[in-house]
Design a protein around this motif. Structure first.
Motif, short mmCIF file in Angstrom:
data_model
loop_
_atom_site.label_atom_id
_atom_site.label_comp_id
_atom_site.label_asym_id
_atom_site.label_seq_id
_atom_site.Cartn_x
_atom_site.Cartn_y
_atom_site.Cartn_z
N HIS A 98 -7.91 6.89 -12.09
CA HIS A 98 -8.17 5.71 -11.27
C HIS A 98 -8.82 4.59 -12.09
O HIS A 98 -8.51 3.41 -11.89
CB HIS A 98 -9.04 6.07 -10.07
CG HIS A 98 -8.33 6.91 -9.05
ND1 HIS A 98 -7.21 6.47 -8.38
CD2 HIS A 98 -8.54 8.17 -8.61
CE1 HIS A 98 -6.78 7.42 -7.56
NE2 HIS A 98 -7.57 8.46 -7.69
N ASP A 131 -10.27 -5.26 2.05
CA ASP A 131 -8.87 -5.50 2.42
C ASP A 131 -8.76 -6.56 3.51
O ASP A 131 -7.84 -7.38 3.49
CB ASP A 131 -8.20 -4.19 2.87
CG ASP A 131 -7.59 -3.44 1.69
OD1 ASP A 131 -7.32 -4.07 0.66
OD2 ASP A 131 -7.38 -2.21 1.79
N GLU A 189 -11.86 3.41 -3.80
CA GLU A 189 -12.08 4.30 -2.66
C GLU A 189 -11.71 5.74 -3.01
O GLU A 189 -12.41 6.67 -2.62
CB GLU A 189 -11.26 3.80 -1.45
CG GLU A 189 -11.63 4.48 -0.14
CD GLU A 189 -10.86 5.77 0.10
OE1 GLU A 189 -11.39 6.66 0.78
OE2 GLU A 189 -9.73 5.90 -0.42
N ARG A 190 -10.64 5.91 -3.79
CA ARG A 190 -10.23 7.26 -4.18
C ARG A 190 -11.26 7.88 -5.13
O ARG A 190 -11.52 9.08 -5.07
CB ARG A 190 -8.86 7.26 -4.87
CG ARG A 190 -7.73 6.77 -4.01
CD ARG A 190 -7.13 7.86 -3.11
NE ARG A 190 -6.44 7.23 -1.99
CZ ARG A 190 -5.17 6.79 -2.02
NH1 ARG A 190 -4.45 6.93 -3.10
NH2 ARG A 190 -4.64 6.21 -0.96
N ASN A 229 -9.00 -1.81 -5.18
CA ASN A 229 -9.80 -1.39 -4.03
C ASN A 229 -9.44 0.04 -3.62
O ASN A 229 -10.31 0.88 -3.39
CB ASN A 229 -9.53 -2.38 -2.89
CG ASN A 229 -10.42 -2.18 -1.67
OD1 ASN A 229 -11.51 -1.64 -1.79
ND2 ASN A 229 -9.95 -2.61 -0.52
N THR A 230 -8.13 0.30 -3.55
CA THR A 230 -7.67 1.66 -3.23
C THR A 230 -8.18 2.65 -4.28
O THR A 230 -8.62 3.75 -3.94
CB THR A 230 -6.12 1.69 -3.19
OG1 THR A 230 -5.66 0.70 -2.27
CG2 THR A 230 -5.61 3.05 -2.75
N ASP A 231 -8.11 2.26 -5.55
CA ASP A 231 -8.58 3.18 -6.60
C ASP A 231 -10.07 3.45 -6.48
O ASP A 231 -10.51 4.59 -6.65
CB ASP A 231 -8.24 2.60 -7.98
CG ASP A 231 -6.76 2.75 -8.31
OD1 ASP A 231 -6.30 3.90 -8.38
OD2 ASP A 231 -6.06 1.74 -8.49
N SER A 240 -6.68 -5.85 -4.33
CA SER A 240 -6.18 -4.98 -3.27
C SER A 240 -5.81 -3.60 -3.83
O SER A 240 -6.14 -2.56 -3.25
CB SER A 240 -4.98 -5.65 -2.61
OG SER A 240 -4.21 -4.70 -1.92
N LYS A 241 -5.15 -3.58 -4.98
CA LYS A 241 -4.77 -2.30 -5.60
C LYS A 241 -6.01 -1.56 -6.10
O LYS A 241 -6.17 -0.36 -5.88
CB LYS A 241 -3.82 -2.54 -6.79
CG LYS A 241 -2.48 -3.14 -6.42
CD LYS A 241 -1.47 -2.10 -6.01
CE LYS A 241 -0.10 -2.72 -5.75
NZ LYS A 241 0.78 -1.84 -4.97
N GLU A 256 -14.08 -0.52 1.52
CA GLU A 256 -12.63 -0.63 1.34
C GLU A 256 -12.01 -1.45 2.46
O GLU A 256 -11.21 -2.36 2.21
CB GLU A 256 -11.98 0.76 1.30
CG GLU A 256 -10.48 0.68 0.95
CD GLU A 256 -9.71 1.95 1.26
OE1 GLU A 256 -10.15 2.75 2.11
OE2 GLU A 256 -8.63 2.13 0.65
N ARG A 287 -7.64 3.69 8.72
CA ARG A 287 -8.00 4.61 7.64
C ARG A 287 -9.41 5.14 7.91
O ARG A 287 -10.24 4.44 8.48
CB ARG A 287 -7.97 3.87 6.30
CG ARG A 287 -6.56 3.40 5.93
CD ARG A 287 -6.59 2.60 4.66
NE ARG A 287 -7.33 1.34 4.82
CZ ARG A 287 -7.37 0.38 3.91
NH1 ARG A 287 -6.74 0.52 2.76
NH2 ARG A 287 -8.05 -0.72 4.13
N LYS A 315 0.85 -1.21 0.00
CA LYS A 315 0.00 0.00 0.00
C LYS A 315 0.88 1.25 0.00
O LYS A 315 0.64 2.19 -0.76
CB LYS A 315 -0.91 0.02 1.24
CG LYS A 315 -1.92 -1.10 1.33
CD LYS A 315 -3.19 -0.77 0.57
CE LYS A 315 -4.24 -1.88 0.74
NZ LYS A 315 -5.31 -1.79 -0.28
#
Lengths: 240, 240
Positions: free
Chosen positions: B208, B71, B102-103, B98-100, B95-96, B67, A226, A96
């Motif tokens: 994203h 995770d 959320e952003r 997921n971050t996008d 996992s990657k 998110e 977070r 991350k």
């Protein structure tokens, strides 16, 4: 690798430890590079140094290569070593935080691109004091976040999270100042807008430093903090 | 879960498959929610609908909770099931991505916050056509990226990567237009600036969506195509 890192020193000796240490070293090196990129990007803007601005943009390729290498290293560890507990958390946290470091690199390159424009088009008459000030603060945040990551230092990580709240406030205030200036003297709108984008980039760098710090807390405590207020984080951390 | 997803259907039956499917379903649900959040944020701005704007900001908490849940699910799979090969790549890609997701949710909330301001302070006299146009395009990008993710469709993923290059161009052009307008009529600088931030957020959403598509290519082909030009990606994909 820092000898005081409790994750990396709890394995007496193993291939796993060597693999994890190698990626960890790469991660810390990338962190140092990214910190330097932000410092150079700000310098290139404040000193109207076009060569330095070009250099920062060029070196972003190196940052990107680190990101790929680190992710590849982490994937191999997952595939071959099946880490568990805190080792697994370290792998996930590094994955991350790797993304965050790369994004900080992107923001540095963006600032350098704007700096190059301002070298060519003429400097902005305003906003440099704010840039210097917020720039210095986010540089400290990156440094402290990486240091907290190396030493698994939760208190230090908490400090970075708190510093990010300051940055957000100062960013808001600087934006308002610049907006007023644009309204008062519209001849410089285009150049002041460039500084506005720089401040925005610096504010984003602060967010990423905060994200990295949240991963430190996850590694050390196994807690996902977070989207949690500072008060709640402090409470959670102290309970455990 | 899409029955056509080759990763999720290659396990005849296992606890692993059930775990992976559960997270995958959650990921796709989160994707649908995030897509809706972007659509609603744009609507709230264009229709000056303050209630909808408030609703989007409130629902960002749900996105954040997804998110965390995703995770956590992925970490449990890594700890207990030790996935390998394409299964491991799917876990990492999720996992990657997921971050996008959320952003993207963050950007939607940001747009909604600005929409709420503009409801109170008065609309911007310019930039809504550009917002509608770029907004529609990034919504399609999110949808296509998620669809490509569900079906592991590399061609579809490539289309999203190409669409992102269009967005970047249109964003640059819209920014220039708005800047000219601010210079010509400084009375509206503050409100036009708000639209500028909205366009910026939409451009980030496009980035994203591209990131998610790059993860599709990673899952399907095992190739890391981040920081790679479209021509190179196409070449690499066709070689394999």
């Amino acid at each position: 690798m820092s000898p005081s890192n409790p994750v990396l020193s709890h394995h007496i000796s193993s291939q796993f430890n060597e693999d994890l240490q190698a990626v960890h070293t790469k991660f810390m090196t990338m962190g140092g590079l990214v910190e330097q990129q932000v410092a150079n990007a700000i310098h290139s803007l404040l000193d109207t140094d076009a060569n330095l601005a070009i250099d920062v943009q060029f070196k972003d390729n190196t940052v990107n290569q680190y990101e790929r290498d680190i992710d590849e290293g982490l994937t191999l560890i997952l595939a071959r070593r099946h880490p568990a507990a805190i080792d697994l958390r370290m792998v996930i946290a590094m994955s991350k935080a790797n993304t965050d470091l790369e994004r900080i690199g992107d923001e540095a390159a963006k600032i350098a691109r704007i700096a190059q424009n301002l070298c060519e088009e003429g400097e902005s008459p305003r906003g440099y004091m704010e840039t210097r000030h917020i720039g210095n603060q986010v540089r400290v945040m990156i440094h402290d976040a990486l240091d907290a990551f190396a030493r698994l230092d939760v208190d230090q990580a908490l400090k970075v999270v708190m510093a990010d709240a300051d940055i957000d406030r100062e960013y808001q205030s600087a934006t308002r100042t610049l907006m007023t200036y644009m309204i008062e003297d519209p001849r410089h709108i285009s150049r002041v807008m460039n500084v506005m984008w720089v401040l925005r980039a610096l504010e984003r760098v602060g967010d990423h430093a905060r994200n990295i710090s949240e991963q430190v807390i996850y590694m050390a405590k196994g807690m996902d903090v977070r989207h949690t207020s500072i008060e709640e984080i402090e409470q959670k951390v102290n309970q455990k």
